[in-house]
Design a protein around this motif. Structure first.
Motif, PDB file in Angstrom:
ATOM      1  N   GLU A  63       0.833  -1.204   0.000  1.00 50.43           N
ATOM      2  CA  GLU A  63       0.000   0.000   0.000  1.00 50.43           C
ATOM      3  C   GLU A  63       0.870   1.259   0.000  1.00 50.43           C
ATOM      4  O   GLU A  63       0.632   2.203  -0.756  1.00 50.43           O
ATOM      5  CB  GLU A  63      -0.892  -0.027   1.248  1.00 50.43           C
ATOM      6  CG  GLU A  63      -1.816   1.136   1.421  1.00 50.43           C
ATOM      7  CD  GLU A  63      -2.611   1.008   2.725  1.00 50.43           C
ATOM      8  OE1 GLU A  63      -2.716   2.017   3.440  1.00 50.43           O
ATOM      9  OE2 GLU A  63      -3.110  -0.102   3.010  1.00 50.43           O
ATOM     10  N   VAL A  64       1.896   1.255   0.827  1.00 54.05           N
ATOM     11  CA  VAL A  64       2.803   2.402   0.917  1.00 54.05           C
ATOM     12  C   VAL A  64       3.558   2.588  -0.396  1.00 54.05           C
ATOM     13  O   VAL A  64       3.657   3.701  -0.921  1.00 54.05           O
ATOM     14  CB  VAL A  64       3.791   2.239   2.103  1.00 54.05           C
ATOM     15  CG1 VAL A  64       4.856   3.324   2.082  1.00 54.05           C
ATOM     16  CG2 VAL A  64       3.042   2.234   3.426  1.00 54.05           C
ATOM     17  N   ALA A  65       4.066   1.503  -0.954  1.00 56.11           N
ATOM     18  CA  ALA A  65       4.824   1.576  -2.207  1.00 56.11           C
ATOM     19  C   ALA A  65       3.969   2.155  -3.335  1.00 56.11           C
ATOM     20  O   ALA A  65       4.465   2.919  -4.168  1.00 56.11           O
ATOM     21  CB  ALA A  65       5.341   0.199  -2.601  1.00 56.11           C
ATOM     22  N   GLY A  66       2.686   1.850  -3.329  1.00 62.17           N
ATOM     23  CA  GLY A  66       1.800   2.320  -4.373  1.00 62.17           C
ATOM     24  C   GLY A  66       1.484   3.809  -4.321  1.00 62.17           C
ATOM     25  O   GLY A  66       1.005   4.372  -5.298  1.00 62.17           O
ATOM     26  N   ARG A  67       1.739   4.448  -3.214  1.00 62.67           N
ATOM     27  CA  ARG A  67       1.402   5.875  -3.100  1.00 62.67           C
ATOM     28  C   ARG A  67       2.613   6.799  -2.954  1.00 62.67           C
ATOM     29  O   ARG A  67       2.457   7.996  -2.738  1.00 62.67           O
ATOM     30  CB  ARG A  67       0.448   6.101  -1.938  1.00 62.67           C
ATOM     31  CG  ARG A  67       1.047   5.936  -0.573  1.00 62.67           C
ATOM     32  CD  ARG A  67       0.134   6.576   0.483  1.00 62.67           C
ATOM     33  NE  ARG A  67       0.840   6.743   1.711  1.00 62.67           N
ATOM     34  CZ  ARG A  67       0.820   5.904   2.722  1.00 62.67           C
ATOM     35  NH1 ARG A  67       0.080   4.819   2.670  1.00 62.67           N
ATOM     36  NH2 ARG A  67       1.518   6.149   3.807  1.00 62.67           N
TER      37      ARG A  67
END
Length: 155
Positions: A63-67
């Protein structure tokens, strides 16, 4: 400044006077203005990226990597008060891992204060082969991140 000096300033008309007991070093550690030969222009606070991405320890790495914003390959793990808990690095962010930030982060990363001198930090980063370093205040809250590209030609 001493309480006596603060009272004197108030008595001659200054309306915003504070008795800052923690001292000059703590003042600088918050990135507040410094004067003199080693003024604020020589300090990391001037070049630190204040928009460093943050994440919470209970989020998923995916989730963090995607944003992550363009140009960022790290995320500083903080709590709701912006206290630095850890650093989620490139390796964890680029894996297909669905682990939590807490299990993938490097806890208690090395940090520097906003009052650190730019020249000393540039040298340290070069010698230790760092591409970035977290900048935190004396209370542990996030100030920003210094990346090697933040040392432009004029710094």
């Amino acid at each position: 400044m001493s309480p006596r000096a603060a009272w004197r300033l108030e008595s001659i008309g200054f309306t915003r006077v504070y008795d800052y007991a923690a001292g000059k070093a703590d003042w600088g550690s918050y990135g507040l203005p410094l004067e003199g030969q080693a003024d604020s222009s020589t300090r990391v606070a001037r070049i630190a990226s204040r928009e460093a991405p943050t994440c919470r320890v209970d989020e998923s790495v995916a989730e963090v990597a995607g944003r992550l914003p363009e140009g960022w390959d790290i995320c500083v793990a903080t709590n709701e008060n912006e206290v630095v808990f850890g650093l989620l690095g490139r390796g964890a962010l680029h894996s297909a891992n669905h682990a939590t930030v807490e299990s993938a982060m490097t806890p208690g990363p090395n940090t520097i204060r906003p009052s650190a001198r730019i020249d000393a930090i540039r040298k340290r980063m070069r010698e230790q082969n760092f591409t970035r370093i977290v900048v935190s205040r004396s209370d542990g809250t996030l100030f920003g991140v210094v990346r090697s590209e933040d040392f432009g030609a004029g710094t």
